[in-house]
Design an enzyme around this catalytic site. Structure first.
Site, mmCIF file in Angstrom:
data_model
loop_
_atom_site.group_PDB
_atom_site.id
_atom_site.type_symbol
_atom_site.label_atom_id
_atom_site.label_comp_id
_atom_site.label_asym_id
_atom_site.label_seq_id
_atom_site.Cartn_x
_atom_site.Cartn_y
_atom_site.Cartn_z
ATOM 1 N N ASP A 3 0.810 -1.224 0.000
ATOM 2 C CA ASP A 3 0.000 0.000 0.000
ATOM 3 C C ASP A 3 0.837 1.265 0.000
ATOM 4 O OD1 ASP A 3 0.881 -0.574 2.548
ATOM 5 O OD2 ASP A 3 -0.972 -0.001 3.558
ATOM 6 N N GLY A 20 3.064 -0.415 12.208
ATOM 7 C CA GLY A 20 2.282 0.665 12.791
ATOM 8 C C GLY A 20 3.123 1.438 13.788
ATOM 9 N N HIS A 26 8.631 -4.834 12.776
ATOM 10 C CA HIS A 26 9.020 -3.424 12.725
ATOM 11 C C HIS A 26 9.496 -3.020 14.127
ATOM 12 C CE1 HIS A 26 6.889 -3.162 8.891
ATOM 13 N NE2 HIS A 26 7.299 -1.912 8.754
ATOM 14 N N GLU A 45 12.631 1.808 14.708
ATOM 15 C CA GLU A 45 12.491 2.870 13.708
ATOM 16 C C GLU A 45 12.187 4.176 14.430
ATOM 17 O OE1 GLU A 45 9.891 3.960 9.692
ATOM 18 O OE2 GLU A 45 9.140 2.465 11.112
#
Length: 370
Positions: free
Chosen positions: A31, A189, A216, A219
């Site tokens: 996306d 997210g 994730h 970050e």
């Protein structure tokens, strides 16, 4: 990396040359990689009226500018528009097909593309049908690329949103589809306030099923996120992981001292899915010149080059490599090493990884190295 100080740095490869180099990509969001024209077409077809403009060039500029906020949370807001037009079988298949074609046209020979099925249910699809349509689009894109003389293999990662409560369900979905093109699981997210340990049941399920996953971490949030992803959740790779440098001290003479967590990540060869342009946009680092990619590469962490979101960052694998080469003086041998790092770290069986390295990547770089 680039040789002794008295040896001239190699001339950075051009974008055209880089387009011919075989590349492996581990961190790319479906996306986040739509063609602007496709966003407009699908918005018109579905009746979505929330786009900020109705011109492809202006829309591409808007996405790039809006994502250039220095905040991960604001960066993520841009996805409301792309996800909105990816709610139908036609939309999902088109986006997936074009993703495979665009990556192949950029010289990517292996890619792992991730997306969150739970975000594509607004038009009545269920999770299984969402995954089916994305996989069908990917296979169509691989076939289209092959017909044009480009060969790419795309594996899909299913992502769970870390602020939601469906991670176990998405993990089960990933295992259910793992023999049909899904190669792993992920959570994504906003990191702050949503630690990976909230999703332990999903990760325990993946480990019990001998299935691969990445997280994730590191970050927008620092060492605690990385520590939890490794120590509590048992991640195979770190999505970004750029903040591992919080555990590295660089002295005035350039020598580096690693803390226990940084040493562990390096010792265990835990891959870092670094996304240079995106890391600057989200504020993980302030400039590309200050990106720790080169430090981590020189310290022999398993660094990999990735795009993250090609639309938002106006980038490609070739552009990411070009920016790194121009910034840090990398030559073909460096880029080959980063590519092999990625292929070694892919969620494919060992023999299949080795085949791509030996039969595609090494011969491709041998030609470029002359």
């Amino acid at each position: 990396m680039t040789g002794p100080a008295n040896v001239p740095a190699p001339i950075p490869p051009t974008l055209g040359e880089l387009g011919r180099a075989p590349k492996a990509l581990l961190h790319d969001h479906l996306d986040g990689g739509l063609r602007p024209e496709t966003v407009l077409d699908l918005a018109h077809e579905t009746g979505y009226t929330g786009l900020p403009c109705d011109d492809a060039t202006e829309l591409a500029a808007w996405f790039r500018t809006a994502a250039d906020s220095g905040s991960l949370e604001r960066y993520l807001e841009t996805f409301a528009h792309t996800v909105a037009v990816m709610q139908t079988p036609v939309g999902l298949e088109r986006v997936a097909r074009e993703c495979a074609v665009d990556l192949a046209d950029d010289g990517v020979v292996y890619a792992e593309v991730r997306f969150a099925p739970e975000q594509h249910l607004d038009a009545g699809l269920d999770l299984d049908r969402v995954v089916d349509h994305v996989l069908e689009g990917m296979r169509a894109g691989e076939s289209e690329a092959r017909a044009r003389g480009r060969h790419i293999r795309v594996g899909v990662l299913l992502t769970a949103m870390r602020h939601a409560a469906r991670s176990r369900e998405i993990a089960e979905l990933a295992v259910r589809f793992r023999d049909r093109g899904v190669v792993g699981f992920d959570i994504a997210g906003a990191e702050a306030g949503n630690p990976p340990s909230r999703h332990l049941d999903a990760f325990e399920y993946m480990r019990d099923e001998n299935a691969h996953f990445t997280i994730h971490a590191g970050e927008a949030f620092g060492l605690p996120s990385i520590h939890e992803a490794i120590a509590f959740c048992g991640t195979d790779r770190l999505g970004h992981g750029v903040r591992i440098t919080d555990d590295i001290t660089v002295a005035a003479d350039g020598s580096a001292s690693l803390g226990r967590l940084a040493n562990y990540v390096r010792d265990k060869r835990i891959p870092l899915e670094l996304c240079p342009s995106s890391n600057v946009q989200t504020g993980a680092v302030d400039t590309l010149e200050n990106h720790p990619f080169d430090l981590l590469a020189r310290l022999r962490f398993r660094v990999t080059v990735n795009t993250d979101n090609r639309l938002m960052s106006d980038t490609s694998m070739s552009r990411e490599m070009q920016r790194l080469a121009e910034t840090f003086g990398y030559g073909w041998s460096d880029l080959e090493r980063f590519t092999i790092n990625a292929m070694k770290s892919a969620f494919l069986p060992f023999d299949e990884r080795l085949e791509i390295i030996d039969d595609v990547i090494k011969p491709g770089y041998a030609v470029l190295l002359g």
